[in-house]
Design a protein around this motif. Structure first.
Motif, PDB file in Angstrom:
ATOM      1  N   PRO A 112      25.555  38.732  33.814  1.00  8.59           N
ATOM      2  CA  PRO A 112      24.512  39.748  33.938  1.00  8.59           C
ATOM      3  C   PRO A 112      24.814  40.665  35.121  1.00  8.59           C
ATOM      4  CG  PRO A 112      23.753  37.712  34.897  1.00  8.59           C
ATOM      5  CD  PRO A 112      25.126  37.433  34.335  1.00  8.59           C
ATOM      6  N   GLY A 113      24.088  41.737  35.189  1.00  3.51           N
ATOM      7  CA  GLY A 113      24.238  42.649  36.314  1.00  3.51           C
ATOM      8  C   GLY A 113      24.645  44.027  35.850  1.00  3.51           C
ATOM      9  N   GLY A 114      24.494  44.955  36.750  1.00  7.32           N
ATOM     10  CA  GLY A 114      24.843  46.336  36.459  1.00  7.32           C
ATOM     11  C   GLY A 114      26.196  46.689  37.028  1.00  7.32           C
ATOM     12  N   PRO A 115      26.536  47.965  36.987  1.00  6.17           N
ATOM     13  CA  PRO A 115      27.840  48.407  37.488  1.00  6.17           C
ATOM     14  C   PRO A 115      28.035  48.122  38.976  1.00  6.17           C
ATOM     15  CG  PRO A 115      26.461  50.280  36.849  1.00  6.17           C
ATOM     16  CD  PRO A 115      25.756  49.052  36.410  1.00  6.17           C
ATOM     17  N   PHE A 116      26.929  48.036  39.731  1.00  7.61           N
ATOM     18  CA  PHE A 116      27.055  47.754  41.160  1.00  7.61           C
ATOM     19  C   PHE A 116      27.560  46.343  41.408  1.00  7.61           C
ATOM     20  CE2 PHE A 116      23.424  50.821  41.043  1.00  7.61           C
ATOM     21  CZ  PHE A 116      24.162  51.904  41.475  1.00  7.61           C
ATOM     22  N   THR A 117      27.419  45.465  40.432  1.00  5.90           N
ATOM     23  CA  THR A 117      27.927  44.100  40.540  1.00  5.90           C
ATOM     24  C   THR A 117      29.276  43.962  39.848  1.00  5.90           C
ATOM     25  OG1 THR A 117      25.649  43.295  40.456  1.00  5.90           O
ATOM     26  CG2 THR A 117      27.385  41.688  40.071  1.00  5.90           C
ATOM     27  N   ILE A 118      29.394  44.507  38.660  1.00  3.58           N
ATOM     28  CA  ILE A 118      30.572  44.275  37.828  1.00  3.58           C
ATOM     29  C   ILE A 118      31.831  44.913  38.403  1.00  3.58           C
ATOM     30  CG2 ILE A 118      31.570  44.687  35.545  1.00  3.58           C
ATOM     31  CD1 ILE A 118      29.337  42.515  35.696  1.00  3.58           C
ATOM     32  N   TYR A 119      31.761  46.155  38.849  1.00  6.73           N
ATOM     33  CA  TYR A 119      32.973  46.814  39.322  1.00  6.73           C
ATOM     34  C   TYR A 119      33.494  46.227  40.634  1.00  6.73           C
ATOM     35  CZ  TYR A 119      32.265  49.941  35.447  1.00  6.73           C
ATOM     36  OH  TYR A 119      32.114  50.445  34.177  1.00  6.73           O
ATOM     37  N   PRO A 120      32.630  45.890  41.599  1.00  8.91           N
ATOM     38  CA  PRO A 120      33.164  45.160  42.766  1.00  8.91           C
ATOM     39  C   PRO A 120      33.776  43.814  42.396  1.00  8.91           C
ATOM     40  CG  PRO A 120      31.052  46.121  43.328  1.00  8.91           C
ATOM     41  CD  PRO A 120      31.244  46.319  41.847  1.00  8.91           C
ATOM     42  N   LEU A 121      33.176  43.115  41.416  1.00 13.77           N
ATOM     43  CA  LEU A 121      33.768  41.849  40.967  1.00 13.77           C
ATOM     44  C   LEU A 121      35.131  42.087  40.327  1.00 13.77           C
ATOM     45  CD1 LEU A 121      30.886  39.724  39.405  1.00 13.77           C
ATOM     46  CD2 LEU A 121      32.380  39.117  41.293  1.00 13.77           C
ATOM     47  N   ALA A 122      35.250  43.111  39.509  1.00 13.56           N
ATOM     48  CA  ALA A 122      36.540  43.427  38.892  1.00 13.56           C
ATOM     49  C   ALA A 122      37.582  43.732  39.960  1.00 13.56           C
ATOM     50  CB  ALA A 122      36.388  44.602  37.925  1.00 13.56           C
ATOM     51  N   GLY A 123      37.193  44.492  40.970  1.00 12.39           N
ATOM     52  CA  GLY A 123      38.107  44.772  42.079  1.00 12.39           C
ATOM     53  C   GLY A 123      38.489  43.512  42.837  1.00 12.39           C
ATOM     54  N   ALA A 124      37.523  42.620  43.023  1.00 17.15           N
ATOM     55  CA  ALA A 124      37.797  41.357  43.707  1.00 17.15           C
ATOM     56  C   ALA A 124      38.773  40.513  42.900  1.00 17.15           C
ATOM     57  CB  ALA A 124      36.492  40.587  43.939  1.00 17.15           C
ATOM     58  N   PHE A 125      38.584  40.464  41.574  1.00 12.96           N
ATOM     59  CA  PHE A 125      39.502  39.688  40.736  1.00 12.96           C
ATOM     60  C   PHE A 125      40.926  40.226  40.835  1.00 12.96           C
ATOM     61  CE2 PHE A 125      35.726  38.487  37.880  1.00 12.96           C
ATOM     62  CZ  PHE A 125      35.544  37.304  38.563  1.00 12.96           C
ATOM     63  N   LEU A 126      41.077  41.552  40.852  1.00 10.78           N
ATOM     64  CA  LEU A 126      42.411  42.129  41.017  1.00 10.78           C
ATOM     65  C   LEU A 126      43.009  41.738  42.360  1.00 10.78           C
ATOM     66  CD1 LEU A 126      42.016  45.745  39.572  1.00 10.78           C
ATOM     67  CD2 LEU A 126      43.485  43.922  38.688  1.00 10.78           C
ATOM     68  N   THR A 127      42.178  41.736  43.401  1.00 13.41           N
ATOM     69  CA  THR A 127      42.649  41.417  44.744  1.00 13.41           C
ATOM     70  C   THR A 127      43.162  39.989  44.841  1.00 13.41           C
ATOM     71  OG1 THR A 127      41.099  42.994  45.699  1.00 13.41           O
ATOM     72  CG2 THR A 127      41.967  41.328  47.172  1.00 13.41           C
ATOM     73  N   ILE A 128      42.532  39.057  44.131  1.00 16.20           N
ATOM     74  CA  ILE A 128      42.910  37.652  44.275  1.00 16.20           C
ATOM     75  C   ILE A 128      43.814  37.146  43.162  1.00 16.20           C
ATOM     76  CG2 ILE A 128      40.980  37.007  45.734  1.00 16.20           C
ATOM     77  CD1 ILE A 128      39.550  35.914  43.301  1.00 16.20           C
ATOM     78  N   GLY A 129      44.444  38.036  42.420  1.00 14.25           N
ATOM     79  CA  GLY A 129      45.503  37.609  41.520  1.00 14.25           C
ATOM     80  C   GLY A 129      45.257  37.749  40.036  1.00 14.25           C
ATOM     81  N   ALA A 130      44.136  38.304  39.617  1.00 11.33           N
ATOM     82  CA  ALA A 130      43.919  38.512  38.187  1.00 11.33           C
ATOM     83  C   ALA A 130      44.848  39.620  37.695  1.00 11.33           C
ATOM     84  CB  ALA A 130      42.467  38.876  37.908  1.00 11.33           C
ATOM     85  N   GLY A 131      45.264  39.508  36.457  1.00 15.23           N
ATOM     86  CA  GLY A 131      46.122  40.524  35.874  1.00 15.23           C
ATOM     87  C   GLY A 131      45.324  41.731  35.415  1.00 15.23           C
ATOM     88  N   ILE A 132      46.005  42.837  35.230  1.00 16.60           N
ATOM     89  CA  ILE A 132      45.319  44.058  34.818  1.00 16.60           C
ATOM     90  C   ILE A 132      44.734  43.916  33.416  1.00 16.60           C
ATOM     91  CG2 ILE A 132      47.366  45.220  33.933  1.00 16.60           C
ATOM     92  CD1 ILE A 132      45.715  47.616  35.670  1.00 16.60           C
ATOM     93  N   GLY A 133      45.427  43.211  32.522  1.00  8.77           N
ATOM     94  CA  GLY A 133      44.912  43.016  31.171  1.00  8.77           C
ATOM     95  C   GLY A 133      43.595  42.265  31.147  1.00  8.77           C
ATOM     96  N   PRO A 134      43.521  41.087  31.805  1.00  5.91           N
ATOM     97  CA  PRO A 134      42.243  40.383  31.833  1.00  5.91           C
ATOM     98  C   PRO A 134      41.118  41.157  32.526  1.00  5.91           C
ATOM     99  CG  PRO A 134      44.006  38.852  32.301  1.00  5.91           C
ATOM    100  CD  PRO A 134      44.615  40.229  32.261  1.00  5.91           C
ATOM    101  N   VAL A 135      41.422  41.916  33.565  1.00  2.26           N
ATOM    102  CA  VAL A 135      40.367  42.680  34.238  1.00  2.26           C
ATOM    103  C   VAL A 135      39.857  43.792  33.324  1.00  2.26           C
ATOM    104  CG1 VAL A 135      39.828  44.181  36.202  1.00  2.26           C
ATOM    105  CG2 VAL A 135      41.119  42.076  36.561  1.00  2.26           C
TER     106      VAL A 135
END
Length: 194
Positions: A112-135
């Motif tokens: 759940p959550g809006g863009p204020f939650t989802i996009y920072p989480l997506a950026g965090a996932f990229l920072t800690i090793g998530a691939g571009i495809g999964p993000v």
């Protein structure tokens, strides 16, 4: 005789783990240019009074949005510290294959959550090793499927049959977007090396 273990080193900070960010980058300059162009046209049409009116109205919007943006950024920062990089890389890293895309799609669909939650989480996932495809699959799934939004908003207004049909048609899209993003990222990386 007591043997003391060396002190554990603190986890790397999010800034050290990824690329360092500049306060002003290309996207910021682009948005500032649009703001200045918009202000110029308002000034030409309505004078300084029109410009000050827009600034006064938008400052209330800024005050309303600021706590949400801050909370979203803090959530992203905490995620980078709390989730082990090895786990993220194994489950949704660049080499996680179709499994990583499915996991990212499932997380995006139920989060759940809006863009204020989802996009920072997506950026965090990229920072800690998530691939571009999964993000990409994560963000696309949140955008297209979003169970929270579907249950709260879509079902009452559009009905269960419509929402079920829309979600079933949307279901493969995050996977396809993730596959496309992964292929494009590899193509771009390969062309930059040559």
């Amino acid at each position: 005789m007591s043997s003391s273990a060396p002190p554990a080193s603190p986890p790397p900070s999010p800034q050290k783990a990824g690329k360092s960010r500049s306060l002003v980058d290309g996207s910021t300059l682009f948005v500032l240019t649009l703001v200045l162009v918009g202000a110029f046209f308002v000034w030409r049409r309505d004078g300084w009074g029109g410009v000050w009116h827009v600034l006064a109205e938008d400052s209330w919007l800024f005050v309303d949005i600021l706590p949400k943006v801050l909370a979203g950024c803090l959530i992203g920062a905490f995620v980078t510290v709390l989730l082990p990089r090895e786990m993220v890389t194994r489950w949704v890293g660049g080499e996680s294959g179709l499994t990583g895309l499915v996991i990212a799609t499932a997380i995006g669909a139920v989060l759940p959550g809006g863009p204020f939650t989802i996009y920072p989480l997506a950026g965090a996932f990229l920072t800690i090793g998530a691939g571009i495809g999964p993000v990409v699959a994560f963000v696309t799934s949140w955008t297209l499927i979003g169970l929270n939004r579907a249950i709260i908003w879509e079902v009452p207004f559009l009905g269960f049959d419509f929402v079920t049909t829309r979600m079933l048609i949307s279901l493969p899209m995050p996977i396809l977007a993730g596959l496309g993003a992964r292929a494009l990222a590899r193509f771009v990386a390969g062309s930059l090396k040559t």
